[in-house]
Design a protein around this motif. Sequence first.
Motif, mmCIF file in Angstrom:
data_model
loop_
_atom_site.group_PDB
_atom_site.id
_atom_site.type_symbol
_atom_site.label_atom_id
_atom_site.label_comp_id
_atom_site.label_asym_id
_atom_site.label_seq_id
_atom_site.Cartn_x
_atom_site.Cartn_y
_atom_site.Cartn_z
ATOM 1 N N ALA A 47 0.100 11.506 2.627
ATOM 2 C CA ALA A 47 1.207 11.659 1.605
ATOM 3 C C ALA A 47 2.056 10.509 1.796
ATOM 4 C CB ALA A 47 1.856 13.010 1.589
ATOM 5 N N ASP A 48 2.161 9.379 0.679
ATOM 6 C CA ASP A 48 2.976 8.439 0.761
ATOM 7 C C ASP A 48 3.428 7.864 -0.715
ATOM 8 O OD1 ASP A 48 4.369 6.404 1.753
ATOM 9 O OD2 ASP A 48 2.624 5.112 2.686
ATOM 10 N N SER A 49 4.123 8.784 -1.250
ATOM 11 C CA SER A 49 4.414 8.519 -2.811
ATOM 12 C C SER A 49 5.612 9.280 -3.041
ATOM 13 C CB SER A 49 3.395 8.626 -3.888
ATOM 14 O OG SER A 49 2.454 9.993 -3.691
ATOM 15 N N GLY B 292 -2.259 3.269 1.399
ATOM 16 C CA GLY B 292 -1.177 3.002 2.412
ATOM 17 C C GLY B 292 -1.496 1.871 3.297
ATOM 18 N N PRO B 293 -1.025 1.501 4.465
ATOM 19 C CA PRO B 293 -1.157 0.479 5.466
ATOM 20 C C PRO B 293 -2.589 0.457 6.095
ATOM 21 C CG PRO B 293 0.065 2.067 6.498
ATOM 22 C CD PRO B 293 -0.212 2.523 5.278
ATOM 23 N N TRP B 294 -2.810 -1.104 6.737
ATOM 24 C CA TRP B 294 -4.036 -1.246 6.983
ATOM 25 C C TRP B 294 -4.705 -0.157 7.971
ATOM 26 C CZ3 TRP B 294 -5.627 -2.038 12.157
ATOM 27 C CH2 TRP B 294 -7.090 -2.512 12.442
ATOM 28 N N ASN B 295 -3.996 0.476 8.887
ATOM 29 C CA ASN B 295 -4.507 1.571 9.760
ATOM 30 C C ASN B 295 -5.179 2.600 9.121
ATOM 31 O OD1 ASN B 295 -2.200 2.518 9.562
ATOM 32 N ND2 ASN B 295 -1.681 2.655 11.864
ATOM 33 N N ARG B 296 -4.376 2.870 8.264
ATOM 34 C CA ARG B 296 -4.733 4.233 7.188
ATOM 35 C C ARG B 296 -5.877 3.956 6.619
ATOM 36 N NH1 ARG B 296 0.774 5.766 6.605
ATOM 37 N NH2 ARG B 296 0.819 5.635 4.398
ATOM 38 N N LEU B 297 -6.054 2.768 6.031
ATOM 39 C CA LEU B 297 -7.316 2.592 5.275
ATOM 40 C C LEU B 297 -8.521 2.484 6.122
ATOM 41 C CD1 LEU B 297 -6.041 -0.873 3.373
ATOM 42 C CD2 LEU B 297 -5.887 1.548 2.700
ATOM 43 N N CYS B 298 -8.397 2.426 7.507
ATOM 44 C CA CYS B 298 -9.667 2.600 8.417
ATOM 45 C C CYS B 298 -9.720 4.126 8.808
ATOM 46 C CB CYS B 298 -9.347 1.745 9.308
ATOM 47 S SG CYS B 298 -9.211 0.021 9.362
ATOM 48 N N ALA B 299 -8.399 4.808 8.808
ATOM 49 C CA ALA B 299 -8.473 6.207 9.082
ATOM 50 C C ALA B 299 -9.060 7.113 8.322
ATOM 51 C CB ALA B 299 -7.040 6.580 9.376
ATOM 52 N N LEU B 300 -9.075 6.738 6.950
ATOM 53 C CA LEU B 300 -9.656 7.719 5.850
ATOM 54 C C LEU B 300 -11.188 7.936 6.167
ATOM 55 C CD1 LEU B 300 -9.024 9.745 3.684
ATOM 56 C CD2 LEU B 300 -10.020 7.922 2.352
ATOM 57 N N PRO B 301 -11.885 6.657 6.434
ATOM 58 C CA PRO B 301 -13.322 7.062 6.569
ATOM 59 C C PRO B 301 -13.586 7.718 8.010
ATOM 60 C CG PRO B 301 -12.714 4.610 6.672
ATOM 61 C CD PRO B 301 -11.316 5.275 6.164
ATOM 62 N N ALA B 302 -12.729 7.445 8.744
ATOM 63 C CA ALA B 302 -12.858 7.809 10.285
ATOM 64 C C ALA B 302 -12.794 9.516 10.105
ATOM 65 C CB ALA B 302 -11.706 7.435 11.097
ATOM 66 N N GLY C 57 0.815 -1.230 -0.057
ATOM 67 C CA GLY C 57 -0.151 0.147 -0.017
ATOM 68 C C GLY C 57 0.833 1.289 -0.081
ATOM 69 N N MET C 58 0.776 1.816 -1.083
ATOM 70 C CA MET C 58 1.513 3.282 -1.441
ATOM 71 C C MET C 58 0.862 4.190 -2.208
ATOM 72 S SD MET C 58 5.807 2.831 -1.114
ATOM 73 C CE MET C 58 6.130 4.543 -1.333
#
Length: 455
Positions: free
Chosen positions: A211-213, A327-337, A136-137
């Motif tokens: 930002a991760d690219s 990004g990684p798993w925790n940021r996949l949950c952070a965006l909807p939050a 995830g990037m």
Amino acid sequence: MSNPTQSSAQPIENKAQLVDYLASGNKPKSAWRIGTEHEKFGFQLDDLRPPTYEGPRGIGVLLNTLAERFGWQKLDDRGNTIALLRDMASVSLEPAGQLELSGAPLETIHQTCCEVDSHLREVRSVADELNVGFLGMGFQPKWTRAEMPWMPKGRYKIMRDYMPKRGNLGLDMMTRTCTVQTNLDFESEADMVQKFRVSLALQPIATALFADSPFTDGKPNGYLSFRSQVWSDTDPDRTGMLGFVFESGFSFERYVDYLLDVPMYFVYRNGQYLDASGLSFRDFMAGKLSILPGEKPLLTDFADHLTTAFPEVRLKKYLEMRGADGGPWNRLCALPAFWVGLLYDQSALDAAWDLVKDFSLEEREALRNGVPKYGLKLPFRHGTVRELALEALKIAGQGLKARARLNSRGVDETMFLEPLIEIALANETPAERKLSLFHGAWQGRVDPVFAEYAY
């Protein structure tokens, strides 16, 4: 990118039908849901190359095995499995084989995180057997555009031929970017307008936090979110910050007018994509489309056309937040939050509007154009984007607390903001952390990212 639309085949007789189509997304608050989509790069564990569609370790085998093992329904394109469907969710392919989960509409972010976790476990169980991993990037860190494979989806050939006519980086967008996206509902036209304006104005804040690219072709590219920068040189007809959303009188109809001015890509007929690149949907509505003379569009054609506009926030029957790098798993949950906290509680939404309502058009554009390079450190007024991010996160946290959606341990959804709060407090984006590793422990190489940051 979307698959063929499964929508009404009703013929379009007038623009009012298109306005009604968007307005049919209006839902009472009790019916609001959260949809989360994310893309990820596949790579072969032995040589780090992206897998092709074909072959014993290819994406085709991965999809077919997922379907057989976990009960997904296959979606076919000219004999190739190009997507999977199950329980209102889908797994599909981006142009170079980036694997996308388009999640089901769910009630809480707790459910979203469970869905993401279940999906990644399913993918990992099959990918391990194929000696394939996923990363995830926001942008492919190692391989050149020429080294990326192409997937056998009909619409991608049309876009591949058309993209270079409108920008320099459209093919990079297609083959070398990954995002995480959140789709959210609205109650009425007025609610849609307020949410659209808040989310557009704050979209650069999400871009900075996620930002991760920072790498291209194995080297630093001078940006923190090169994925975001790529969109600025993809196609000016269908990207950007949509300044008209902030004009008095913005409405569903005004967005339809925008869409009718976005050039077409294709028309889907009888299982085939017909090349309509650069043609006018207005002409189509008048029965004057050169490739289908005398034929008028169906609502399915308009639904497909909706998916070919790529602004920072996109309106369908819901609003799509499109500004974040994968990004990684925790940021996949952070965006909807982040976005649910800001948009699904009225007090939080009003506070967020108070934060951004006096931003000028020039300031919104400066944020959009500056964040890809400078991230949280971009100057803004008397401070930096970091201060905006901290205030937005505070409001989002208040919105999530007010929602009071608890998991089985009695914990609310604010827990999912923690990775973003940590990034903002440290004033260091994920990209900057990877750059520090590149110049330090990784000794000028990007290869370690595939081992250290894979799912």
